[in-house]
Design a protein around this motif. Structure first.
Motif, short mmCIF file in Angstrom:
data_model
loop_
_atom_site.label_atom_id
_atom_site.label_comp_id
_atom_site.label_asym_id
_atom_site.label_seq_id
_atom_site.Cartn_x
_atom_site.Cartn_y
_atom_site.Cartn_z
N GLY A 108 92.57 58.49 -56.07
CA GLY A 108 91.62 59.51 -55.61
C GLY A 108 91.16 60.45 -56.71
N MET A 109 91.59 60.21 -57.94
CA MET A 109 91.19 61.00 -59.11
C MET A 109 91.64 62.46 -59.01
SD MET A 109 87.45 59.30 -59.84
CE MET A 109 86.85 59.45 -58.18
N LEU A 110 92.68 62.71 -58.18
CA LEU A 110 93.27 64.05 -58.11
C LEU A 110 94.33 64.21 -59.19
CD1 LEU A 110 93.76 64.50 -54.24
CD2 LEU A 110 91.84 65.22 -55.65
N ASP A 111 94.79 63.07 -59.71
CA ASP A 111 95.82 63.06 -60.75
C ASP A 111 95.36 62.05 -61.80
OD1 ASP A 111 98.16 63.38 -62.17
OD2 ASP A 111 99.49 62.66 -60.57
N GLN A 112 95.79 62.23 -63.03
CA GLN A 112 95.37 61.31 -64.09
C GLN A 112 96.53 60.48 -64.59
OE1 GLN A 112 93.04 64.39 -66.51
NE2 GLN A 112 92.26 62.41 -67.19
N PRO A 113 96.28 59.18 -64.83
CA PRO A 113 97.36 58.35 -65.38
C PRO A 113 97.63 58.72 -66.84
CG PRO A 113 95.30 57.10 -65.22
CD PRO A 113 95.04 58.45 -64.60
N SER A 114 98.82 58.34 -67.33
CA SER A 114 99.15 58.55 -68.74
C SER A 114 98.56 57.45 -69.60
CB SER A 114 100.67 58.56 -68.93
OG SER A 114 101.30 59.37 -67.98
N GLU A 115 98.49 56.24 -69.01
CA GLU A 115 98.01 55.07 -69.75
C GLU A 115 97.25 54.17 -68.79
OE1 GLU A 115 101.77 53.38 -70.78
OE2 GLU A 115 102.08 54.73 -72.48
N GLY A 116 96.35 53.36 -69.36
CA GLY A 116 95.70 52.31 -68.58
C GLY A 116 94.23 52.56 -68.33
N TYR A 117 93.63 51.61 -67.63
CA TYR A 117 92.20 51.61 -67.39
C TYR A 117 91.94 51.64 -65.89
CZ TYR A 117 92.51 49.96 -72.15
OH TYR A 117 92.82 49.86 -73.48
N GLN A 118 90.97 52.46 -65.49
CA GLN A 118 90.70 52.65 -64.06
C GLN A 118 89.20 52.62 -63.82
OE1 GLN A 118 92.17 56.44 -62.65
NE2 GLN A 118 91.58 56.02 -60.53
N TYR A 119 88.80 51.80 -62.84
CA TYR A 119 87.38 51.71 -62.48
C TYR A 119 87.22 52.05 -61.01
CZ TYR A 119 87.30 49.29 -66.90
OH TYR A 119 87.44 49.00 -68.23
N PHE A 120 86.18 52.84 -60.72
CA PHE A 120 85.86 53.17 -59.32
C PHE A 120 84.36 53.04 -59.15
CE2 PHE A 120 84.93 56.52 -56.03
CZ PHE A 120 85.43 55.80 -54.95
N LEU A 121 83.93 52.18 -58.23
CA LEU A 121 82.51 51.90 -58.01
C LEU A 121 81.82 51.57 -59.32
CD1 LEU A 121 81.75 54.78 -55.47
CD2 LEU A 121 82.15 52.36 -54.93
N GLY A 122 82.50 50.79 -60.16
CA GLY A 122 81.94 50.35 -61.42
C GLY A 122 82.02 51.36 -62.55
N GLU A 123 82.44 52.57 -62.26
CA GLU A 123 82.53 53.61 -63.29
C GLU A 123 83.90 53.55 -63.99
OE1 GLU A 123 80.28 55.96 -64.15
OE2 GLU A 123 78.81 55.56 -62.57
N PRO A 124 83.91 53.63 -65.32
CA PRO A 124 85.20 53.68 -66.03
C PRO A 124 85.79 55.09 -65.95
CG PRO A 124 83.38 53.73 -67.59
CD PRO A 124 82.75 53.71 -66.22
#
Ligand code: ADP
Ligand code: ADP
Length: 225
Positions: free
Chosen positions: A52-68
């Motif tokens: 939900g993008m309320l918290d940020q990961p320390s590592e890795g790649y995340q895509y939501f609706l095509g957005e990086p």
């Protein structure tokens, strides 16, 4: 709809990294109703908050609706969240000083939706959720089940593509819980809302289309229902 690649989250613990999520790979398609299960401390809420993008990961790649998502600035992430995600919490998180009507209307005000359109949208959801008669009451005047209905109405008022729910029935009795799960099913099947919920309840998980089991920050299993 969303994709996590090698997503990890850790906290510094003295000199070592305490991993809460460890190299999570996960794809969720439009139209799914996913239940995330696992023991306490396995990382369920952290995973939901990262999705939900309320918290940020320390590592890795995340895509939501095509957005990086991993490349976006805070402001862009926040805009992406507001336009596409509704969040439901275990303890409802309603604003005590606002009426039912005003609580549900709040996201529309943040999105600068004009007054007449706000009125029509709120009236429509009050009607659909059968809570027109409660609109001028304050949260403290409602039962837990009714408060959660208001929480869900507020999460849905801006027509999000993705509904996230962290233990949405955790504070409810079993009848109230069933009603909320039946509502989720209807939203998923009839309105096409993609849903991801965290739940401790095997019974609640069965309402969905897929169960993901977390253990020690890793996906232990993922099964389609
Ligand atoms: P779950 O939802 O499965 O119970 P959480 O995602 O809430 O698990 O938490 C997973 C682990 O992360 C827990 O062991 C918790 O103590 C730890 N954790 C969460 N937030 C922090 C933090 N800010 N600092 C350190 N550890 C944290
Ligand atoms: P503000 O004065 O902070 O701008 P208002 O209390 O005037 O907010 O409410 C904003 C809009 O929401 C108005 O169009 C108002 O008529 C409508 N509204 C607020 N509460 C209710 C309610 N309980 N029932 C119907 N409409 C409401």
């Amino acid at each position: 709809m969303l994709s996590l690649k090698q997503i990890s989250k850790y906290y510094q613990n003295g000199g070592t990294k305490a991993y809460v999520l460890n190299k999570i790979d996960l794809d969720i398609d439009k139209g799914e109703f996913v239940s995330i299960m696992g023991p306490s401390g396995s990382g369920k809420s952290t995973l939901l908050n990262i999705i939900g993008m309320l918290d940020q990961p320390s590592e890795g790649y995340q895509y939501f609706l095509g957005e990086p998502v991993h490349q976006l600035k805070e402001k862009q992430r926040s805009a992406l969240y507001k336009q596409n995600i509704g969040f439901v919490f275990q303890a409802y998180h309603l604003i005590d000083e606002l009426t039912v009507y005003e609580n549900i209307e709040t996201p529309l005000i943040y999105q600068n939706v004009k007054g007449a359109e706000r009125k029509a949208l709120v009236a429509d959801i009050l009607d659909r959720f059968n809570i027109v008669g409660k609109k001028d009451l304050f949260p403290a005047q409602l039962s837990g089940g009714q408060q959660q209905l208001v929480g869900i109405a507020r999460a849905l008022i801006a027509k999000p593509k993705l509904l996230l729910a962290d233990e949405p029935t955790g504070n409810l009795n079993s009848k109230q819980g069933e009603e909320i799960m039946e509502l989720f099913c209807k939203l998923n099947k009839e309105d096409g809302v993609t849903i991801i919920q965290v739940t401790h309840s095997e019974k609640n998980a069965q309402y969905g289309t897929r169960i993901i089991n977390l253990l020690d920050g890793k996906i232990e299993s993922s099964s389609i229902l």
